[in-house]
Design an enzyme around this catalytic site. Structure first.
Site, PDB file in Angstrom:
ATOM      1  N   ARG A 162      39.627 -34.478   2.670  1.00 37.37           N
ATOM      2  CA  ARG A 162      40.260 -33.185   2.946  1.00 37.37           C
ATOM      3  C   ARG A 162      41.467 -32.954   2.042  1.00 37.37           C
ATOM      4  NH1 ARG A 162      36.174 -33.789   4.878  1.00 37.37           N
ATOM      5  NH2 ARG A 162      35.459 -33.454   7.013  1.00 37.37           N
ATOM      6  N   SER A 267      37.879 -28.407  13.237  1.00 46.50           N
ATOM      7  CA  SER A 267      38.488 -29.719  13.455  1.00 46.50           C
ATOM      8  C   SER A 267      39.993 -29.636  13.190  1.00 46.50           C
ATOM      9  CB  SER A 267      37.847 -30.763  12.540  1.00 46.50           C
ATOM     10  OG  SER A 267      36.475 -30.884  12.809  1.00 46.50           O
ATOM     11  N   GLU A 371      44.563 -31.580  10.228  1.00 44.49           N
ATOM     12  CA  GLU A 371      43.795 -31.109   9.082  1.00 44.49           C
ATOM     13  C   GLU A 371      44.148 -29.657   8.788  1.00 44.49           C
ATOM     14  OE1 GLU A 371      39.083 -30.242   8.255  1.00 44.49           O
ATOM     15  OE2 GLU A 371      39.632 -32.112   9.256  1.00 44.49           O
TER      16      GLU A 371
END
Length: 375
Positions: A162, A267, A371
């Protein structure tokens, strides 16, 4: 064409549904439009957004928000490997749908991830054992500092979990993605080893199989089995990007909230990576609590490191389905924080986030990291 609006309502431009406004909002249709934007004159800070699917606006944005409407999918070249150029403003799942329809492999596991192509290259989105870096060949950008167009080979993008160079605080916002070149394949390359994906695909294939015997030589000829889909290996030759995409979408719809119905950013936390020794302590404690046969879900990584699902840790701390004001932890996937009432304040989302981080730290001595970008 460049479109400018002031005090733009961003509620429908962030999937969390935060009711915020931007002082200035600029939307552009083409690569050439970027040359005409006076970046030095824009109200600061400057933020470029895609579909707003990985953002948590914590307040009204006091600077300038930019959004790309560069929308094209163009096949450049290729027989077995197919290079495809895709505009930054294309909805990423629309690209996945196009690739599946064309029978091209590479992005089917990334189906139904919200957001746009430009943001996917910045975030290095991933799901079901695949990251977008696996299929990116080049990222084309406009350098707002040097006022020129540049491109980066995938090796230059600094991709990690990420992460990419485009998220580096020192250069964040300098490069605006205009289009991305993906390397897809006509050769079947199914990636089914993540979780229970292989079994889910096998089940989907069995439902699509014709129950009648086939002529000898047919790709799904029964052979010596009672049914052509009795084993996963038996359907390997019948797999297609479209079948895997269909399966992925079904799984995601069962586990994740629909952003148009219940606001979220997908998420919320990254899956933590810890040492094998640290994981051993966590697993020993879990076996002491649940019995010697209990297995903690995890993924072994190189260099004696282990990735543990943040969702498992959050659920172990009792957060699954719990509400805090207008915010809640999704009852089907504890990795997701949702705007449960549709009226949640940013402070309620952040407050729930901090409490989850604290409880996971206390129970597992693991620091969760969001995230989602907090703006």
């Amino acid at each position: 064409m460049i479109k400018t609006e002031y005090y733009k309502d961003l509620t429908k431009m962030n999937t969390f549904g935060m009711k915020v406004k931007a002082r200035c909002f600029i939307e552009y249709d083409s690569v050439a439009d970027l040359v005409d934007i006076e970046f030095e004159e824009l109200a600061r800070p400057v933020l470029h957004i895609g579909g707003g699917s990985n953002l948590l606006f914590t307040d009204d944005f006091k600077g300038t928000v930019l959004h790309s409407k560069i929308d094209f999918i163009e096949v450049l070249e290729g027989c077995e490997e197919v290079l495809v150029s895709v505009g930054a403003g294309v909805v990423f799942d629309d690209f996945c749908a196009w690739a599946a329809k064309e029978g091209l492999w590479g992005v089917e596991n990334l189906s139904y991830i919200p957001g746009e192509v430009g943001a996917s290259a910045v975030q290095n989105i991933g799901a079901y054992g695949v990251e977008v870096k696996d299929v990116i060949r080049k990222v084309y950008c406009y350098d707002t500092q040097e006022e020129e167009f540049v491109n980066f080979d995938v090796e230059e993008c600094g991709y990690g979990y990420r992460d990419s160079i485009f998220k580096n605080p020192e250069i964040k916002g300098r490069y605006i993605v205009t289009h991305v070149v993906f390397a897809l394949s006509r050769t079947p390359q199914p990636r089914l080893d993540y979780g229970h994906l292989r079994n889910a695909v096998a089940e989907a294939a069995s439902h699509s199989c014709d129950p009648r015997p086939r002529e000898l030589g047919h790709p799904l000829a029964w052979g010596g089995m009672s049914h052509p889909c009795d084993a996963v290996s038996a359907i390997d030759n019948s797999l297609s990007p479209a079948l895997i995409r269909k399966t992925i979408i079904k799984i995601r719809k069962e586990k994740l909230p629909e952003p148009s119905v219940t606001g979220s950013a997908g998420s919320f936390f990254k899956n933590p990576v810890i040492s094998k020794e640290h994981f051993g302590r966590i697993e020993a404690a879990a076996k002491a609590e649940y019995g010697p046969d209990y297995k903690v879900p995890h993924y072994d990584l190189p260099d004696d490191m282990v990735k543990v699902p943040a969702a498992w840790m959050i659920e172990q701390c009792g957060w699954k389905g719990r509400r805090s004001g207008g915010a809640a932890v999704w009852d089907k996937q504890p990795l997701v924080i949702v705007n449960y009432t549709g009226e949640a304040y940013p402070e309620e989302i952040i407050g729930l986030e901090k409490r989850i981080i604290a409880s996971v730290k206390a129970k597992f001595d693991v620091e969760l990291h969001p995230e989602v970008d907090h703006i």
